[in-house]
Design a protein around this motif. Structure first.
Motif, PDB file in Angstrom:
ATOM      1  N   LEU A   6      38.472  78.993  -0.115  1.00 35.13           N
ATOM      2  CA  LEU A   6      38.514  80.348  -1.061  1.00 35.13           C
ATOM      3  C   LEU A   6      38.471  81.319  -1.059  1.00 35.13           C
ATOM      4  O   LEU A   6      38.102  81.909  -0.401  1.00 35.13           O
ATOM      5  CB  LEU A   6      36.755  79.341  -1.188  1.00 35.13           C
ATOM      6  CG  LEU A   6      36.742  77.725  -1.331  1.00 35.13           C
ATOM      7  CD1 LEU A   6      35.097  78.138  -1.847  1.00 35.13           C
ATOM      8  CD2 LEU A   6      37.363  76.826  -2.179  1.00 35.13           C
ATOM      9  N   ALA A 108      41.644  77.210  -3.185  1.00 34.40           N
ATOM     10  CA  ALA A 108      41.307  77.012  -4.766  1.00 34.40           C
ATOM     11  C   ALA A 108      40.868  78.499  -5.290  1.00 34.40           C
ATOM     12  O   ALA A 108      40.135  79.561  -3.756  1.00 34.40           O
ATOM     13  CB  ALA A 108      40.373  77.018  -5.363  1.00 34.40           C
ATOM     14  N   VAL A 110      38.246  80.685  -6.627  1.00 33.61           N
ATOM     15  CA  VAL A 110      36.888  80.792  -7.454  1.00 33.61           C
ATOM     16  C   VAL A 110      37.111  82.171  -8.245  1.00 33.61           C
ATOM     17  O   VAL A 110      36.157  83.273  -7.903  1.00 33.61           O
ATOM     18  CB  VAL A 110      35.861  80.673  -6.868  1.00 33.61           C
ATOM     19  CG1 VAL A 110      34.167  80.336  -7.627  1.00 33.61           C
ATOM     20  CG2 VAL A 110      36.192  79.366  -5.565  1.00 33.61           C
ATOM     21  N   LEU A 128      39.447  78.198 -10.300  1.00 35.46           N
ATOM     22  CA  LEU A 128      38.423  77.185 -10.903  1.00 35.46           C
ATOM     23  C   LEU A 128      36.602  77.981 -11.307  1.00 35.46           C
ATOM     24  O   LEU A 128      36.936  79.160 -10.571  1.00 35.46           O
ATOM     25  CB  LEU A 128      37.937  76.576  -9.620  1.00 35.46           C
ATOM     26  CG  LEU A 128      38.754  74.904  -8.762  1.00 35.46           C
ATOM     27  CD1 LEU A 128      37.986  74.240  -7.861  1.00 35.46           C
ATOM     28  CD2 LEU A 128      38.580  73.955 -10.220  1.00 35.46           C
ATOM     29  N   ALA A 133      34.182  74.748  -9.105  1.00 33.05           N
ATOM     30  CA  ALA A 133      33.333  74.907  -7.412  1.00 33.05           C
ATOM     31  C   ALA A 133      32.930  73.999  -7.049  1.00 33.05           C
ATOM     32  O   ALA A 133      33.039  73.394  -5.499  1.00 33.05           O
ATOM     33  CB  ALA A 133      34.319  75.922  -6.828  1.00 33.05           C
ATOM     34  N   ARG A 136      33.455  70.086  -6.888  1.00 35.18           N
ATOM     35  CA  ARG A 136      34.166  69.900  -6.219  1.00 35.18           C
ATOM     36  C   ARG A 136      34.048  69.745  -4.840  1.00 35.18           C
ATOM     37  O   ARG A 136      34.135  68.899  -4.058  1.00 35.18           O
ATOM     38  CB  ARG A 136      35.379  70.283  -6.171  1.00 35.18           C
ATOM     39  CG  ARG A 136      36.449  69.978  -5.190  1.00 35.18           C
ATOM     40  CD  ARG A 136      38.217  70.497  -5.313  1.00 35.18           C
ATOM     41  NE  ARG A 136      38.790  70.359  -6.837  1.00 35.18           N
ATOM     42  CZ  ARG A 136      38.998  71.010  -7.353  1.00 35.18           C
ATOM     43  NH1 ARG A 136      40.262  71.844  -6.444  1.00 35.18           N
ATOM     44  NH2 ARG A 136      40.164  70.449  -8.352  1.00 35.18           N
ATOM     45  N   TRP A 137      32.845  70.580  -4.006  1.00 32.83           N
ATOM     46  CA  TRP A 137      32.874  71.071  -3.134  1.00 32.83           C
ATOM     47  C   TRP A 137      31.452  71.415  -2.532  1.00 32.83           C
ATOM     48  O   TRP A 137      31.286  71.167  -1.243  1.00 32.83           O
ATOM     49  CB  TRP A 137      33.279  72.088  -2.097  1.00 32.83           C
ATOM     50  CG  TRP A 137      35.337  72.087  -2.075  1.00 32.83           C
ATOM     51  CD1 TRP A 137      35.928  71.067  -1.355  1.00 32.83           C
ATOM     52  CD2 TRP A 137      35.832  72.131  -3.276  1.00 32.83           C
ATOM     53  NE1 TRP A 137      37.163  71.375  -1.603  1.00 32.83           N
ATOM     54  CE2 TRP A 137      37.309  72.370  -3.109  1.00 32.83           C
ATOM     55  CE3 TRP A 137      36.012  73.726  -3.236  1.00 32.83           C
ATOM     56  CZ2 TRP A 137      38.354  72.573  -2.911  1.00 32.83           C
ATOM     57  CZ3 TRP A 137      37.366  74.185  -4.183  1.00 32.83           C
ATOM     58  CH2 TRP A 137      38.496  73.203  -3.933  1.00 32.83           C
TER      59      TRP A 137
END
Length: 147
Positions: A6, A108, A110, A128, A133, A136-137
């Protein structure tokens, strides 16, 4: 499971580093535990240092160094050796984050920055919000990132 790579923009990082009980504090726990891998370049690190030097934060040199030590050792350093074909952005300070995301093969970028979020439809890497984020994670994908 592959650890998400990220790019965290400066505003997100400042929130994480200066407000450890804030809504994005999960990111610090995530990089400390190895649940995410933040990417950093020379330009994005210099931008973070520049912003941490704003008078409104009233940080002395030791405090800035301590904050950087909470982040940089967990980052993968990416050499951005050439300009990338990134969408035109209103704020020139956003360009290094886009280039880092591309050249670092990020999963991504962030950010809470509206200028960057506006590029979502035209950028090859997902852009994102911190909440997106985390959805998602964070919760559900690994116990290491849940409060």
């Amino acid at each position: 499971m592959t650890v998400p790579r990220l790019v965290l923009d400066t505003n997100v990082l400042v929130s994480v580093l200066l407000f450890p009980a804030g809504s994005v504090s999960w990111l610090r726990r995530a990089w400390h535990s190895g649940a995410i891998l933040p990417l950093a370049s020379r330009a994005t690190t210099m931008e973070l240092i520049r912003v941490l030097s704003y008078p409104k934060f009233r940080l002395n040199a030791d405090e800035k160094a301590d904050l950087l030590a909470e982040y940089l050792p967990w980052c993968e350093s990416v050499i951005v050796s050439r300009p990338s074909a990134v969408p035109k952005c209103r704020d020139p300070f956003d360009r290094p984050f886009l280039e880092l995301a591309l050249q670092g093969r990020a999963d991504a970028l962030v950010t809470g920055d509206g200028d960057l979020l506006a590029l979502t439809p035209v950028f090859a890497i997902p852009i994102l919000t911190p909440n997106a984020a985390r959805s998602r994670w964070g919760q559900g994908s690994t116990d290491r990132m849940v409060d």
